[in-house]
Enzyme design. Structure first.
Site, PDB file in Angstrom:
ATOM      1  N   TYR A   9       0.833  -1.201   0.000  1.00  0.00           N
ATOM      2  CA  TYR A   9       0.000   0.000   0.000  1.00  0.00           C
ATOM      3  C   TYR A   9       0.872   1.258   0.000  1.00  0.00           C
ATOM      4  O   TYR A   9       0.972   1.972  -0.978  1.00  0.00           O
ATOM      5  CB  TYR A   9      -0.920   0.034   1.221  1.00  0.00           C
ATOM      6  CG  TYR A   9      -2.041  -0.988   1.255  1.00  0.00           C
ATOM      7  CD1 TYR A   9      -2.365  -1.758   0.146  1.00  0.00           C
ATOM      8  CD2 TYR A   9      -2.803  -1.149   2.411  1.00  0.00           C
ATOM      9  CE1 TYR A   9      -3.415  -2.678   0.192  1.00  0.00           C
ATOM     10  CE2 TYR A   9      -3.851  -2.058   2.463  1.00  0.00           C
ATOM     11  CZ  TYR A   9      -4.148  -2.831   1.362  1.00  0.00           C
ATOM     12  OH  TYR A   9      -5.178  -3.732   1.431  1.00  0.00           O
ATOM     13  N   SER A  10       1.490   1.540   1.154  1.00  0.00           N
ATOM     14  CA  SER A  10       2.215   2.809   1.320  1.00  0.00           C
ATOM     15  C   SER A  10       3.382   2.930   0.366  1.00  0.00           C
ATOM     16  O   SER A  10       3.968   1.930  -0.061  1.00  0.00           O
ATOM     17  CB  SER A  10       2.754   2.921   2.745  1.00  0.00           C
ATOM     18  OG  SER A  10       1.758   3.357   3.606  1.00  0.00           O
TER      19      SER A  10
ATOM     20  N   SER B  55       5.082  -5.171   6.083  1.00  0.00           N
ATOM     21  CA  SER B  55       5.360  -6.188   7.101  1.00  0.00           C
ATOM     22  C   SER B  55       5.333  -7.549   6.431  1.00  0.00           C
ATOM     23  O   SER B  55       4.475  -7.812   5.598  1.00  0.00           O
ATOM     24  CB  SER B  55       4.285  -6.172   8.186  1.00  0.00           C
ATOM     25  OG  SER B  55       4.008  -4.869   8.580  1.00  0.00           O
TER      26      SER B  55
ATOM     27  N   GLU C 185      -8.992  -3.842   8.168  1.00  0.00           N
ATOM     28  CA  GLU C 185      -7.773  -3.599   8.926  1.00  0.00           C
ATOM     29  C   GLU C 185      -8.075  -2.793  10.192  1.00  0.00           C
ATOM     30  O   GLU C 185      -7.600  -3.115  11.275  1.00  0.00           O
ATOM     31  CB  GLU C 185      -6.751  -2.859   8.053  1.00  0.00           C
ATOM     32  CG  GLU C 185      -5.405  -2.683   8.747  1.00  0.00           C
ATOM     33  CD  GLU C 185      -4.343  -2.111   7.816  1.00  0.00           C
ATOM     34  OE1 GLU C 185      -4.549  -2.124   6.596  1.00  0.00           O
ATOM     35  OE2 GLU C 185      -3.317  -1.652   8.339  1.00  0.00           O
TER      36      GLU C 185
END
Lengths: 356, 393
Positions: free
Chosen positions: B120-121, B153, B236
């Site tokens: 995502y980021s 992660s 999330e």
């Protein structure tokens, strides 16, 4: 007696509806300007709903409800800034008579408090204002001598209880309104919705109520703290709602000021304060233990003051005027933060309950 | 229809017969053959995703019944149940994926035979996630991806990544995004560990060079990636309530009262004052969460629900200050020889994990103000510009 959550909600709504009608900001300001500081008409209407007798057993003319119903009603009283001796008479005095009094005391005193025809107060603390045993400044030695300060709605009361030092600890004494050597002086108060008096006793005859000592006083103070916490949660929520409404309507720089992040972020933090105060007050009522009451005792007081301060800031100039109600909430928050024991006292009790 | 009581008995009996415990995995990003074998059983029994349709390992049960299963698993300490509530990849793929993708992925994700991570980021797109610049270009029955992701992660142990990428630079930023599942084991996926301020390395940055994705692994329609992402982020958020983590050494630093007592500071009035504040913040957050849960169970919405993460950030930083104050000059030291100082310092730095991770406190406040309090939306000056024309840092 316990009632269902739905019934508690009905009671809460009945009180809210009455107050929306009979305790508007205009009403609060009108009553603030009177000598007595309460509205006898409204008091009668509250009595018709059973409020003064909320905690008093049915056999003594009350409704016989408990802490959770008390807390729910208190949220509404706090939200509407009701100037009344409810907390003083219907909670503190009624609970103390119940905890300390003999059957005869209860039969004689509680029905009048329950139907609102008499108004009670309890003189607990001396000039130290600590609401602890150390703060008591009246000595009982056959008669009463000494000073009691910060007596809530003391000028109104016809059922007058006094906590005094005795040879073997503390006792609760009843003083007749016209007893010799008894002088009551109305104090000039910062929060005109909560009236206070100073009582002085000079060799004043008094009758001991039951045989209970400080533990009965503490019990009454604890339940009063629950009610006060409910008032604080309700007051915080109300002034916060008014503030959010203002953020949506006040336009500056071509935008509603609520569109500015500085305002949004303050508002989000204050929402957390309001919700935490509500949780703390309701938990104290449901749990009833010393840790829960101590937590509500400081968390609700501090949250209310923070929310009321922010409300004035967020209203800008209009919030700094006498005509805007924001300062009435701040006054009530500041008075509640001192009554029946301040944050420092509650924090210390909370730590002790946590084994610290 | 099974009743809750019948189901409780069924699950309890099943667990009594099947569950014998599991050795822990080496870390939360890895799994073990024993764990996979256990999860296979959970899936086969229909307990992994009870609200899902029967053809996809579920029983098509309402959430109340599924919660009964989760409660029994929780009290037994057994993992794997109720992934229909918690698994981000499983739920996202079930909701939006193609039949092929569901076939290829769902079972393996539920059994942890396949692990996933989130792409995502990006360095230029943190809180403003619609500003991603990693690009996917269609090439026949494949998409070709180029770009860089960060804060990933579990990238090193993942078999698949959930990717948000830009497929159109000529429309406003929210409209040119698409959502994909990327197989990790292929050339062009370059994973580099990212060292955090705590000295730990839980995250990675991932460089993507001509990485290939099957067209069937587009999740939702081309250009509709923002909507898929919002659904995935909602899952999330629902599982990111408690950001607290224990210290590394498990020293006395975790218990503030014990730490203050051990250091002889419990009588210090300033320490006591702060201690009351911090203990109260924790208890108030727990009470708020309990109230939110009760409201949710009664089917009423509660504004309290959205406050937990913001509250936790404040709690962790406040605890860190107090802990540091109690430990004092010892916090100048580090390492295994100074376990308390090491834990105190670690917890102070790690508090940012919650106050920045999953959306900064500042973004959280804006969201609370807009969605809960109904304050006017923040003006977005780039919302309607073609992404090509948007100013970038």
């Amino acid at each position: 007696m316990a009632i269902s959550a739905a019934e508690t909600e009905q009671l809460r709504e009945a009180v809210r509806d009455l107050l929306a009608d009979r305790c508007t900001e205009t009403d609060v300001r009108r009553v603030m300007a009177t000598d007595s500081g309460y509205d006898p008409e409204l008091w009668k209407q509250l009595a018709d709903l059973g409020l003064p007798g909320l905690l008093i057993a049915t056999e003594h003319g009350g409704v016989g409800l408990g802490a959770e119903e008390l807390e729910a009603v208190s949220e509404e009283i706090g939200a509407a800034l009701v100037p009344s001796p409810f907390l003083s008479s219907s909670v503190l005095t009624a609970t103390l008579i119940d905890a300390a009094g003999s059957e005869e005391d209860k039969r004689r005193l509680l029905p009048g408090l329950a139907d609102g025809s008499s108004i009670g107060t309890v003189a607990v603390t001396g000039p130290a204002g600590s609401w602890t045993p150390e703060g008591v400044a009246v000595q009982a030695n056959g008669t009463l001598t000494g000073t009691a300060s910060y007596v809530t709605f003391g000028q109104l009361a016809d059922v007058i209880l006094v906590v005094a030092r005795t040879d073997d600890g503390f006792g609760v004494f009843e003083v007749a309104p016209a007893a010799p050597g008894f002088l009551r002086t109305a104090a000039e108060v910062f929060d005109p919705t909560v009236r206070l008096s100073q009582f002085t006793f000079a060799d004043t005859p008094a009758r001991r109520v039951g045989t209970a000592g400080w533990e009965a006083v503490q019990k009454a103070l604890d339940l009063s703290t629950v009610a006060l916490a409910g008032e604080q949660a309700g007051g915080a929520r109300k002034i916060f709602e008014k503030t959010v409404e203002y953020l949506n309507t006040r336009v500056q720089f071509g935008r509603a000021i609520g569109s500015f992040q500085a305002m949004k972020h303050l508002a989000a933090d204050r929402l957390l304060d309001v919700e935490s105060a509500t949780s703390a007050a309701r938990h104290a009522a449901a749990d009833g233990g010393p840790g829960a009451i101590a937590l509500a005792g400081f968390a609700c007081a501090e949250a209310y003051e923070t929310v009321a301060l922010s409300a004035i800031q967020m209203h800008g100039g209009i919030g700094f005027t006498w005509e805007h109600p924001a300062h009435l909430y701040l006054r009530r928050a500041r008075s509640g933060a001192q009554l029946f024991g301040n944050s420092r006292l509650h924090r210390e009790r909370y730590l002790v309950s946590k084994g610290a | 229809m099974t009743s809750a009581d019948q189901l409780r008995e069924e699950v309890r009996a099943w667990l009594a017969a099947e569950w014998t415990g599991l050795a822990p995995a080496p870390d939360r990003w890895s799994t073990t053959p024993e764990r996979i074998a256990w999860l296979e059983k959970v899936v086969a029994a229909g307990y992994a995703v009870p609200t899902w349709p029967v053809e996809w390992f579920g029983r098509a049960w309402p959430a109340e019944l599924a919660d009964v299963i989760a409660a029994e698993f929780e009290s037994a300490g057994a993992p794997g149940a109720r992934q229909d509530k918690y698994s981000i990849p499983a739920n996202t793929v079930l909701a939006f994926g193609t039949e092929k993708l569901k076939h290829d992925l769902l079972r393996d994700v539920l059994t942890e035979r396949s692990r996933t991570c989130l792409f995502y980021s990006e360095p230029g797109a943190g809180s403003d996630l619609a500003a991603v610049r990693t690009t996917a270009v269609r090439d026949g029955d494949r998409w070709i991806v180029n770009g860089q992701k960060v804060w990933t992660s579990g990238a090193k142990t993942a078999d698949y990544a959930l990717l948000i990428a830009r497929t159109d630079w000529d429309v406003p930023k929210h409209k040119g995004l698409s959502y994909f599942v990327v197989p990790m084991h292929q050339p062009g996926v370059d994973i580099r560990p990212l060292v955090q301020i705590t000295g730990e390395s839980h995250f990675n940055e991932v460089f993507l060079t001509d990485v290939e994705i099957l067209a069937d692994y587009l999740v939702g329609d081309e250009g509709k990636g923002w909507r898929v992402l919002q659904t995935a982020l909602a899952y999330e958020r629902s599982i990111m309530g408690d950001g607290a983590r224990a210290s590394r050494h498990g020293s006395i630093a975790d218990d503030l009262v014990a730490l203050a007592r051990e250091r002889g500071r419990l009588a210090d009035p300033v320490i006591r004052d702060n201690l009351a504040t911090v203990l109260a913040l924790r208890e108030l957050n727990a009470l708020n969460n309990a109230r939110a849960k009760a409201a949710a169970e009664q089917g009423t919405s509660s504004s309290v629900m959205s406050l937990g993460k913001l509250a936790m950030s404040g709690i962790l930083h406040a605890e860190a200050r107090l802990r540091t104050d109690i430990a004092g000059p010892e916090t100048l030291l580090a390492g295994d020889a100074n376990p308390v100082a090491d834990d105190v310092n670690f917890l102070a730095l790690n508090a940012f994990f919650t106050s920045i991770g999953g959306g900064t406190d500042q973004i959280q406040r804006t969201i609370i103000a807009e969605r809960v309090l109904g304050l006017p939306k923040e003006p977005e000056i780039d919302r309607d510009l073609p992404f090509r024309a948007v100013r970038r840092s």
